[in-house]
Design a protein around this motif. Sequence first.
Motif, mmCIF file in Angstrom:
data_model
loop_
_atom_site.group_PDB
_atom_site.id
_atom_site.type_symbol
_atom_site.label_atom_id
_atom_site.label_comp_id
_atom_site.label_asym_id
_atom_site.label_seq_id
_atom_site.Cartn_x
_atom_site.Cartn_y
_atom_site.Cartn_z
ATOM 1 N N THR A 104 0.980 -1.139 -0.054
ATOM 2 C CA THR A 104 -0.004 0.018 -0.093
ATOM 3 C C THR A 104 0.857 1.277 0.050
ATOM 4 O O THR A 104 1.912 1.168 0.414
ATOM 5 N N GLY A 134 -2.145 3.724 2.376
ATOM 6 C CA GLY A 134 -3.505 3.009 2.681
ATOM 7 C C GLY A 134 -4.017 2.360 1.362
ATOM 8 O O GLY A 134 -4.802 1.712 1.199
ATOM 9 N N GLN A 135 -3.429 3.053 0.150
ATOM 10 C CA GLN A 135 -4.191 2.816 -1.033
ATOM 11 C C GLN A 135 -3.356 1.544 -1.888
ATOM 12 O O GLN A 135 -2.185 1.279 -1.704
ATOM 13 N N TYR A 136 -4.172 0.633 -2.890
ATOM 14 C CA TYR A 136 -3.200 -0.436 -3.674
ATOM 15 C C TYR A 136 -3.926 -0.073 -4.824
ATOM 16 O O TYR A 136 -4.762 0.749 -5.082
ATOM 17 N N SER A 164 -5.604 -1.433 -8.494
ATOM 18 C CA SER A 164 -6.536 -2.244 -9.166
ATOM 19 C C SER A 164 -5.920 -3.346 -10.224
ATOM 20 O O SER A 164 -4.872 -2.708 -11.008
ATOM 21 N N SER A 191 -6.058 3.440 -8.361
ATOM 22 C CA SER A 191 -6.127 3.329 -6.849
ATOM 23 C C SER A 191 -7.198 2.932 -6.312
ATOM 24 O O SER A 191 -8.402 3.299 -6.617
ATOM 25 N N ILE A 192 -7.076 2.140 -5.135
ATOM 26 C CA ILE A 192 -8.399 1.565 -4.474
ATOM 27 C C ILE A 192 -8.089 1.992 -3.050
ATOM 28 O O ILE A 192 -6.958 1.791 -2.548
ATOM 29 N N GLY A 193 -9.002 2.410 -2.221
ATOM 30 C CA GLY A 193 -9.161 2.958 -1.090
ATOM 31 C C GLY A 193 -8.937 4.151 -0.738
ATOM 32 O O GLY A 193 -8.471 5.036 -1.662
ATOM 33 N N ALA A 194 -9.032 4.761 0.458
ATOM 34 C CA ALA A 194 -8.725 6.069 0.814
ATOM 35 C C ALA A 194 -7.402 6.368 1.167
ATOM 36 O O ALA A 194 -6.570 5.843 1.813
ATOM 37 N N THR A 218 -4.450 8.137 3.006
ATOM 38 C CA THR A 218 -4.344 8.740 4.243
ATOM 39 C C THR A 218 -3.142 9.162 4.545
ATOM 40 O O THR A 218 -1.888 8.484 3.887
#
Length: 184
Positions: A141, A144-146, A148, A154-157, A159
């Motif tokens: 990450t 906090g994102q990873y 697709s 990018s997936i997730g918020a 931070t």
Amino acid sequence: MDETFGAALATLDKSLHDMTLGIQRLYFHQGTINQALFNWWSDNRSKAPYYGGYFAALALAGGEHIIELDSGNSSYAHYVIYSKGRPIKAVLVNTDCYPGSGVRTKTTITLNGLLGSHVKAARMTAASSEVTTNGTTSYPTIGGQYFSNVDCSSIGALTYEKTAVTNGKATLTVAASEALLLYL
């Protein structure tokens, strides 16, 4: 190079180090899709080295000059990116290997001469240096994102971490097999 998160850290560190030497373009050989472990992509996923390249691009975006602060004699790398003669970002890399078991060591770095009351940072991390993106549920990450496996979005918020600056100093912790991008 290989397909692990360790390769992402190596891609990041080599990219930034080469920039300090004045190298303006890097070419990472992609290899044959689905047959080379060091590929950044396969036909159906973003591979772990892609995270290191992406993190390097985040660090260098908007910069005009980069310097390396460390001596190159340890497993910890420190880079500062400048724009218009002032530091705008810093990257702290801990290349100590964390294989996923035992104690994950940490290093503490104190930066001096900082302005403002805090610095924000995005952390690139994974459960271990051996994490891959091959059909696992544990991805590297960045903040906090990873990414697709369909379109690399990018997936997730996203931070950011905040660290207080006191008397121009901030103390930051970077665990083994992690990197931290600071926005100064």
